[in-house]
Scaffold this motif. Structure first.
Motif: not given
Length: 117
Positions: A58-63
């Motif tokens: 989720r963190i990598l997708e948001q970035a």
């Protein structure tokens, strides 16, 4: 008047907090080795739980460093993961910063043990 010299910065300052975290660096590295990867394969490769992997994804997708593609393989739901162009660039920048840190360590003077008095 000559241009002022640029202020040297330590290579550690180039590390990206989003990328540098151990699990996320592992995710980006695994994804860089293939066009796309199944969620389960990535989970097993890194020895993570579904929940832990989901949180980091989720963190990598948001970035915008990776893309999550949901679909079906036959009748079974499946999630594929793909590194984005921005993700590849972020991983390369992280590796470059790490290489610079290693080079500094290799060039640092070796501490000599103190002689007993």
């Amino acid at each position: 008047m000559p241009d002022p010299k640029p202020v040297p910065t330590h290579p550690a300052l180039a590390l990206d907090d989003t990328v540098h975290q151990r699990v996320r660096l592992g995710i980006l590295t695994v994804l860089s080795e293939t066009r796309e990867c199944k969620f389960g394969t990535l989970r097993d490769e890194l020895g993570l739980t579904d929940g832990n992997l989901n949180r980091h994804l989720r963190i990598l997708e948001q970035a915008e460093l990776l893309q999550v593609i949901k679909g079906y393989e036959g009748r079974r739901p499946c999630t594929w993961l793909r590194l984005t162009r921005q993700g590849r660039a972020a991983l390369r920048a992280e590796v470059t910063a790490l290489e610079q840190l290693v080079a500094r360590l290799r060039n640092a003077p070796v501490d000599e043990p103190e002689a007993d008095a």
